[in-house]
Design a protein around this motif. Structure first.
Motif, PDB file in Angstrom:
ATOM      1  N   LEU A 137       0.821  -1.205   0.000  1.00 50.79           N
ATOM      2  CA  LEU A 137       0.000   0.000   0.000  1.00 50.79           C
ATOM      3  C   LEU A 137       0.856   1.257   0.000  1.00 50.79           C
ATOM      4  O   LEU A 137       0.561   2.234  -0.709  1.00 50.79           O
ATOM      5  CB  LEU A 137      -0.925  -0.013   1.223  1.00 50.79           C
ATOM      6  CG  LEU A 137      -1.904   1.153   1.367  1.00 50.79           C
ATOM      7  CD1 LEU A 137      -2.863   1.196   0.184  1.00 50.79           C
ATOM      8  CD2 LEU A 137      -2.695   1.030   2.680  1.00 50.79           C
ATOM      9  N   PHE A 138       1.924   1.250   0.752  1.00 48.35           N
ATOM     10  CA  PHE A 138       2.821   2.402   0.830  1.00 48.35           C
ATOM     11  C   PHE A 138       3.438   2.698  -0.535  1.00 48.35           C
ATOM     12  O   PHE A 138       3.476   3.851  -0.983  1.00 48.35           O
ATOM     13  CB  PHE A 138       3.926   2.118   1.853  1.00 48.35           C
ATOM     14  CG  PHE A 138       4.988   3.179   1.918  1.00 48.35           C
ATOM     15  CD1 PHE A 138       4.740   4.403   2.529  1.00 48.35           C
ATOM     16  CD2 PHE A 138       6.236   2.965   1.353  1.00 48.35           C
ATOM     17  CE1 PHE A 138       5.716   5.390   2.583  1.00 48.35           C
ATOM     18  CE2 PHE A 138       7.221   3.937   1.408  1.00 48.35           C
ATOM     19  CZ  PHE A 138       6.959   5.158   2.021  1.00 48.35           C
ATOM     20  N   ALA A 140       2.271   1.752  -3.491  1.00 49.23           N
ATOM     21  CA  ALA A 140       1.210   2.136  -4.431  1.00 49.23           C
ATOM     22  C   ALA A 140       0.780   3.592  -4.215  1.00 49.23           C
ATOM     23  O   ALA A 140       0.536   4.333  -5.181  1.00 49.23           O
ATOM     24  CB  ALA A 140       0.021   1.199  -4.278  1.00 49.23           C
ATOM     25  N   LEU A 141       0.682   4.035  -2.958  1.00 50.03           N
ATOM     26  CA  LEU A 141       0.295   5.413  -2.670  1.00 50.03           C
ATOM     27  C   LEU A 141       1.368   6.398  -3.127  1.00 50.03           C
ATOM     28  O   LEU A 141       1.049   7.472  -3.666  1.00 50.03           O
ATOM     29  CB  LEU A 141       0.021   5.575  -1.166  1.00 50.03           C
ATOM     30  CG  LEU A 141      -1.266   4.950  -0.633  1.00 50.03           C
ATOM     31  CD1 LEU A 141      -1.354   5.098   0.879  1.00 50.03           C
ATOM     32  CD2 LEU A 141      -2.486   5.583  -1.293  1.00 50.03           C
ATOM     33  N   ASP A 142       2.623   6.056  -2.895  1.00 51.93           N
ATOM     34  CA  ASP A 142       3.712   6.919  -3.365  1.00 51.93           C
ATOM     35  C   ASP A 142       3.673   7.064  -4.877  1.00 51.93           C
ATOM     36  O   ASP A 142       3.886   8.149  -5.426  1.00 51.93           O
ATOM     37  CB  ASP A 142       5.055   6.350  -2.922  1.00 51.93           C
ATOM     38  CG  ASP A 142       5.497   6.904  -1.572  1.00 51.93           C
ATOM     39  OD1 ASP A 142       4.729   7.688  -0.984  1.00 51.93           O
ATOM     40  OD2 ASP A 142       6.583   6.536  -1.099  1.00 51.93           O
ATOM     41  N   ARG A 143       3.397   5.957  -5.560  1.00 53.88           N
ATOM     42  CA  ARG A 143       3.313   5.995  -7.023  1.00 53.88           C
ATOM     43  C   ARG A 143       2.140   6.864  -7.473  1.00 53.88           C
ATOM     44  O   ARG A 143       2.264   7.651  -8.423  1.00 53.88           O
ATOM     45  CB  ARG A 143       3.134   4.568  -7.544  1.00 53.88           C
ATOM     46  CG  ARG A 143       2.941   4.468  -9.045  1.00 53.88           C
ATOM     47  CD  ARG A 143       4.238   4.677  -9.788  1.00 53.88           C
ATOM     48  NE  ARG A 143       4.074   4.493 -11.203  1.00 53.88           N
ATOM     49  CZ  ARG A 143       5.060   4.447 -12.073  1.00 53.88           C
ATOM     50  NH1 ARG A 143       6.323   4.561 -11.643  1.00 53.88           N
ATOM     51  NH2 ARG A 143       4.841   4.282 -13.357  1.00 53.88           N
ATOM     52  N   ALA A 144       1.003   6.742  -6.785  1.00 60.57           N
ATOM     53  CA  ALA A 144      -0.170   7.521  -7.143  1.00 60.57           C
ATOM     54  C   ALA A 144       0.047   9.016  -6.916  1.00 60.57           C
ATOM     55  O   ALA A 144      -0.533   9.852  -7.626  1.00 60.57           O
ATOM     56  CB  ALA A 144      -1.375   7.039  -6.339  1.00 60.57           C
ATOM     57  N   ARG A 145       0.882   9.369  -5.944  1.00 57.64           N
ATOM     58  CA  ARG A 145       1.167  10.773  -5.658  1.00 57.64           C
ATOM     59  C   ARG A 145       2.291  11.337  -6.529  1.00 57.64           C
ATOM     60  O   ARG A 145       2.690  12.493  -6.363  1.00 57.64           O
ATOM     61  CB  ARG A 145       1.546  10.927  -4.184  1.00 57.64           C
ATOM     62  CG  ARG A 145       0.397  10.656  -3.233  1.00 57.64           C
ATOM     63  CD  ARG A 145       0.897  10.512  -1.805  1.00 57.64           C
ATOM     64  NE  ARG A 145      -0.190  10.223  -0.877  1.00 57.64           N
ATOM     65  CZ  ARG A 145      -0.024   9.782   0.365  1.00 57.64           C
ATOM     66  NH1 ARG A 145       1.210   9.581   0.824  1.00 57.64           N
ATOM     67  NH2 ARG A 145      -1.064   9.539   1.140  1.00 57.64           N
ATOM     68  N   SER A 284       3.138   7.762   9.476  1.00 61.08           N
ATOM     69  CA  SER A 284       3.145   7.212   8.119  1.00 61.08           C
ATOM     70  C   SER A 284       2.817   5.718   8.122  1.00 61.08           C
ATOM     71  O   SER A 284       2.947   5.030   9.139  1.00 61.08           O
ATOM     72  CB  SER A 284       4.509   7.428   7.471  1.00 61.08           C
ATOM     73  OG  SER A 284       5.502   6.678   8.144  1.00 61.08           O
ATOM     74  N   ILE A 285       2.400   5.239   6.949  1.00 58.26           N
ATOM     75  CA  ILE A 285       2.108   3.815   6.791  1.00 58.26           C
ATOM     76  C   ILE A 285       3.388   3.001   6.938  1.00 58.26           C
ATOM     77  O   ILE A 285       3.389   1.911   7.522  1.00 58.26           O
ATOM     78  CB  ILE A 285       1.455   3.548   5.420  1.00 58.26           C
ATOM     79  CG1 ILE A 285       0.078   4.206   5.347  1.00 58.26           C
ATOM     80  CG2 ILE A 285       1.324   2.048   5.159  1.00 58.26           C
ATOM     81  CD1 ILE A 285      -0.590   4.079   4.001  1.00 58.26           C
TER      82      ILE A 285
END
Length: 382
Positions: A137-138, A140-145, A284-285
Motif C-alpha cells: 500500500l505504501f 502504491a500510494l507513493d506511485r499515485a502521488r 506514516s504507513i
C-alpha cells in the motif's frame, strides 16, 4: 488426526500450502522446488541491490533487514527439504497412543495446547501478511502521488512504466508474503512442538502423582495383583518419559542449524529495522509496517526462548512429582525403580541451539542487548 497431533494441524496445512513442508505427489514436490528457487532468486536480487547501495547507509538499511530475514527463512526452508523424512516422522509420532494418554484431564490439556497453538500461528502469520500488505500500500500510494518508488532489490527494470511497476510490485508482494507466512509458521511449528513436550510432561507428572491410587483401583476392579499392575503402569509412564525426551532431542537435532542462524542474525535484523524506523514519520504507513515487522521479529525470537524455558521448568518438576506420589505403601522393588527415575529426572531437558546456545529467556535478553549495541554503533557512525 489425534489430539496431540491437532496442535500442529494448522501449521502443517500452511507450510504445505506455501510449499515448505513435504506433501503428496510429484506436483507438490515440483511446487516446493519452485518455491525454494523463487525465494532464492529474490534473495540474490536483494544481495545485488545491497552491494550496489553499500556506500549509502539509508538504502542499505532499507534492504538489509529484509535480506537477513530472508536468509533465516531460506535456511529453515532448506532444513525442511533436507530433513523432510525426520520431520514427517516427528509429525506422525504425535498420533501415537503414548502422546494421547492421561484420561479426560489429559484431553483437556492437549485441547488447550492445540487451541493456543492455533491462535499463535494465526495471529503471528496474520501480522506478517498485514506488514507485507502495508508495504504494498505504501509503494502504491507513493506511485499515485507521483513520488519516485525504489524497490529494495535489483529487478533489471526501470519500473517507470505503469505495467512494469505493477509487475514488480506484485512480484515483491507475492514473495515477501510467501516468505512472511512460511517464516512465521515455521517458527510457530518449532515452538509448538516444544509446547507439546511441555504439555506431555504435565500429563506425565499428573499420572505419576496418582499412580499408586490408579493401580489400586484397577486391582480392585479386575482382581489382579496390585504390585504387578503398579509396575506395568510405571513402565508405561517410563516409556512416556522416554518418548518425550526423544521428541525434544529430535526437534533439537533437526533445527539446530536454523535456530543458531536465527539467533545469530536476529540481533542484526532488529538493529537494521530500528535504524530504518527512527528515520520515518510516526504517522506514516511505512512506520506502522516497520513497527509490525519488528514485532514479528521479536515474537520469532521470543517463541523459541519462552517455550524452551517452559519445557525446562516443567521437566525439572518431574522429580518432585515422583516423590509426591503415595510410595510408602509400595514394594521395595517399586521404590528402587522410583529412585532410578528420580536420579534421571534430576537432569532436566535444556533445549539448546547447537547444544551451546540455550533456548531460554536469558538468551532472548542477550539478543536484545546485542541488538541495541549494534544500533548504537550505527547511529554513532552515521
Amino acid at each position: 488426526m489425534s489430539e496431540a497431533g491437532e496442535c500442529i494441524a494448522e501449521h502443517t496445512r500452511l507450510l504445505r500450502l506455501v510449499g515448505y513442508l513435504r506433501g503428496g505427489g510429484a506436483a507438490h514436490a515440483a511446487y516446493r522446488a519452485a518455491a525454494l528457487a523463487l525465494t532464492s532468486l529474490y534473495l540474490l536480487q536483494e544481495c545485488v541491490y545491497a552491494y550496489r547501495a553499500r556506500s549509502d547507509m539509508t538504502k542499505l538499511s532499507r534492504v538489509m533487514f529484509l535480506l537477513l530475514c530472508h536468509v533465516t527463512s531460506i535456511v529453515k526452508q532448506i532444513v525442511f527439504h533436507v530433513d523432510a523424512g525426520r520431520i514427517d516422522k516427528m509429525i506422525e509420532d504425535l498420533d501415537g497412543a503414548v502422546y494421547n494418554s492421561g484420561g479426560w484431564r489429559g484431553r483437556q490439556l492437549r485441547a488447550g495446547t492445540s487451541a493456543r497453538a492455533r491462535r499463535v500461528v494465526r495471529v503471528y502469520a496474520g501480522c506478517a501478511v498485514l506488514t507485507c500488505t502495508l508495504w504494498l500500500l505504501f509503494a502504491a500510494l507513493d506511485r499515485a502521488r507521483g513520488r519516485p518508488v525504489e524497490f529494495p532489490f535489483c529487478t533489471g527494470l526501470s519500473a517507470d512504466h505503469p505495467l512494469e511497476f505493477t509487475l514488480v510490485l506484485l512480484y515483491s508482494y507475492y514473495v515477501t508474503t510467501l516468505v512472511g507466512i512460511a517464516n512465521t509458521t515455521m517458527d510457530a511449528f518449532i515452538a509448538t512442538i516444544l509446547y507439546q513436550c511441555q504439555t506431555q510432561f504435565k500429563i506425565l507428572r499428573m499420572e505419576l502423582e496418582e499412580l499408586p491410587d490408579s493401580a489400586w483401583k484397577i486391582s480392585l476392579k479386575t482382581g489382579l495383583e496390585y504390585d504387578k499392575i503398579l509396575m506395568e503402569m510405571f513402565v508405561e509412564r517410563l516409556y512416556h518419559y522416554k518418548k518425550i525426551t526423544e521428541m525434544a532431542n529430535l526437534l533439537q537435532d533437526i533445527f539446530n542449524t536454523a535456530i543458531v542462524v536465527q539467533f545469530g542474525i536476529g540481533g542484526w535484523i532488529l538493529c537494521m529495522a530500528a535504524y530504518k524506523l527512527v528515520s520515518l514519520n510516526v504517522l506514516s504507513i511505512e512506520f506502522a509496517s516497520m513497527t509490525l515487522f519488528i514485532v514479528c521479529i521479536l515474537t520469532e525470537l521470543f517463541l523459541y526462548c519462552y517455550y524452551g524455558t517452559e519445557l525446562t521448568v516443567e521437566s525439572e518438576r518431574l522429580a518432585s512429582s515422583v516423590y509426591a506420589m503415595r510410595w510408602l505403601c509400595t514394594s521395595v522393588r517399586f521404590r528402587r525403580a522410583l529412585v532410578l527415575l528420580m536420579e534421571r529426572a534430576r537432569r532436566p531437558l535444556r533445549p539448546a541451539a547447537a547444544r551451546v546456545v540455550p533456548l531460554s529467556l536469558d538468551t532472548f535478553l542477550k539478543i536484545l542487548k546485542s541488538s541495541y549495541t549494534f544500533y548504537a554503533v550505527l547511529r554513532q557512525t552515521k
